[in-house]
Motif scaffolding. Structure first.
Motif, PDB file in Angstrom:
ATOM      1  N   VAL A  28       8.317   2.429  -4.209  1.00 34.65           N
ATOM      2  CA  VAL A  28       8.942   2.669  -2.893  1.00 34.65           C
ATOM      3  C   VAL A  28      10.462   2.595  -3.069  1.00 34.65           C
ATOM      4  O   VAL A  28      11.177   2.005  -2.277  1.00 34.65           O
ATOM      5  N   LYS A  58      13.543   3.329  -0.392  1.00 30.40           N
ATOM      6  CA  LYS A  58      13.525   2.388   0.727  1.00 30.40           C
ATOM      7  C   LYS A  58      13.833   0.974   0.259  1.00 30.40           C
ATOM      8  O   LYS A  58      14.563   0.224   0.931  1.00 30.40           O
ATOM      9  N   TYR A  59      13.312   0.598  -0.904  1.00 31.85           N
ATOM     10  CA  TYR A  59      13.549  -0.756  -1.418  1.00 31.85           C
ATOM     11  C   TYR A  59      15.035  -0.973  -1.695  1.00 31.85           C
ATOM     12  O   TYR A  59      15.598  -2.020  -1.355  1.00 31.85           O
ATOM     13  N   ASN A 116       8.551  -5.302   5.515  1.00 32.10           N
ATOM     14  CA  ASN A 116       9.235  -4.018   5.388  1.00 32.10           C
ATOM     15  C   ASN A 116       8.348  -2.938   4.784  1.00 32.10           C
ATOM     16  O   ASN A 116       8.672  -1.746   4.878  1.00 32.10           O
ATOM     17  N   PHE A 117       7.232  -3.362   4.151  1.00 36.38           N
ATOM     18  CA  PHE A 117       6.358  -2.413   3.466  1.00 36.38           C
ATOM     19  C   PHE A 117       4.903  -2.662   3.866  1.00 36.38           C
ATOM     20  O   PHE A 117       4.105  -3.154   3.061  1.00 36.38           O
ATOM     21  N   ASN A 130       8.877   6.346  -5.936  1.00 34.09           N
ATOM     22  CA  ASN A 130       8.559   6.712  -4.547  1.00 34.09           C
ATOM     23  C   ASN A 130       7.161   7.298  -4.354  1.00 34.09           C
ATOM     24  O   ASN A 130       6.929   8.069  -3.415  1.00 34.09           O
ATOM     25  N   ASP A 160       5.325  -8.146   2.324  1.00 37.40           N
ATOM     26  CA  ASP A 160       6.682  -7.929   2.800  1.00 37.40           C
ATOM     27  C   ASP A 160       6.583  -7.079   4.057  1.00 37.40           C
ATOM     28  O   ASP A 160       6.086  -5.949   3.998  1.00 37.40           O
ATOM     29  N   LEU A 184       5.342   5.770  -0.805  1.00 43.40           N
ATOM     30  CA  LEU A 184       6.097   5.686   0.439  1.00 43.40           C
ATOM     31  C   LEU A 184       5.262   6.075   1.651  1.00 43.40           C
ATOM     32  O   LEU A 184       5.532   5.625   2.764  1.00 43.40           O
TER      33      LEU A 184
END
Length: 357
Positions: free
Chosen positions: A153, A156-157, A117-118, A318, A115, A321
């Motif tokens: 995470v 943020k997720y 985003n991560f 988290n 992903d 992160l």
């Protein structure tokens, strides 16, 4: 090819039990990708033959857990991400989408996925592809012993995907579809949250030991079906090859269970299309509307449990992160959680200030 009949309320689902050809011994991404595409080619032939045998009303096909790659065997998170994880718009998904389009089916599977985003992480993802070839559901496994999860995470997720992205349910022409990965069938809260969002069919890609005894996962599949009044479709691997682990260690027992907990079909060991059965949505919906002792959904009193859950803190969110993550992170975190639980001191569940605030 003749058009598929409109079978919204009744159709056939298939838990297709196939061998997993692992990519652990591949030395490059290109070599691993070639192995995955060869698996998809083989699956395309098996799916075509299965539908020809079962009939045109086979509308839903479930594949086993990590059917394209197997699981990490010593690879670091970075190594596995590079070698075995799919891009969200990758060629592997494109090839699988063509199968769904060709046969006008809903195709569900499970893969390790990147992903953007991560960066630096991957998620074990259950996906559903609809007959147009579109991915209509992505569920990222929430409980995993050795892989990153959305909970790792969490803040943020949630910001990116929201709670509906954590517990997705696809509203489709063949019912409301959801997915639970592997041993998450042992976590009743996951299936419950999906049911609370409308799930009628829970798809369970897995790779597990199968035998004559009623193992925990087998009992859990029946329990999740009964307590949530859902169909559970569970596809197991027919062994994993190309690894040092004996191939038949995870082989057999793919099944379909109805909303009453009745096993409608089950197959033995080896590659098999024998685990197929009718999904009668009309009957399920009538059952859910019927007052009485067996309507467990209508008898739920969620307020009884909400406050205790809200007050209880255990496995920390988290934890991934920031910084590079090594595999020892998972065991280290679990050891800290066990110590926090205070089980050896008889403190578990006594509100000692560490678990229940």
């Amino acid at each position: 090819m003749a058009p598929k009949p409109d079978l919204t309320e009744s159709f056939i689902a298939l838990a297709l039990q196939v061998t997993c050809h692992a990519v652990n011994r591949a030395t490059t991404r290109q070599e691993a990708s070639e192995l995955m595409l060869e698996t998809i080619k083989r699956l395309s032939e098996q799916i075509a033959a299965s539908i020809a045998f079962i009939g045109a009303d086979c509308r839903l096909i479930l594949l086993p857990e990590y059917f394209l790659t197997g699981f990490p065997l010593g690879e670091s998170i970075d190594e596995w991400a590079e070698k075995a994880c799919l891009s969200m718009q990758g060629i592997e998904y494109e090839a699988l989408s063509k199968i769904a389009q060709r046969h006008s089916i809903f195709l569900c599977g499970n893969a390790y996925e990147l992903d953007p985003n991560f960066p630096g992480l991957y998620f074990q993802t259950c996906f559903i592809i609809d007959p147009t070839g579109s991915i209509v559901l992505r569920y990222r496994r929430l409980n995993s012993m050795f892989a990153p999860t959305p909970h790792d995470v969490w803040d943020k997720y949630l910001d990116i995907y929201g709670l509906e992205g954590v517990f997705p349910v696809a509203k489709t022409e063949i019912g409301n579809l959801a997915a639970v990965a592997s041993d998450e069938i042992l976590f009743p809260e996951v299936a419950r949250c999906l049911t609370m969002r409308g799930a009628e069919i829970i798809l369970h890609p897995t790779s597990e030991v199968y035998g004559k005894e009623l193992a925990p996962k087998q009992a859990a599949k029946i329990s999740r079906a009964v307590e949530n009044m859902v169909y559970v479709v569970s596809a197991n691997t027919a062994g994993i090859v190309n690894t040092p682990i004996p191939a038949a260690s995870v082989d057999g027992g793919s099944k379909i269970i109805d909303y009453r907990g009745i096993v409608l079909t089950e197959t033995g060991a080896g590659e098999s299309m024998a685990a197929f059965a009718e999904i009668d949505l009309a009957a399920l919906r009538r059952y859910r509307k019927r007052p009485g002792l067996n309507n467990l959904l209508a008898r739920q009193r969620f307020e009884l449990y909400a406050e205790t859950y809200a007050q209880t803190k255990l496995y920390p969110p988290n934890t991934m992160l920031e910084g590079e993550i090594e595999r020892k992170h998972f065991i280290k975190t679990q050891q800290e959680v066990i110590e926090k639980m205070g089980i050896g001191n008889g403190e578990w569940g006594m509100g000692n200030g560490n678990i229940i605030n």
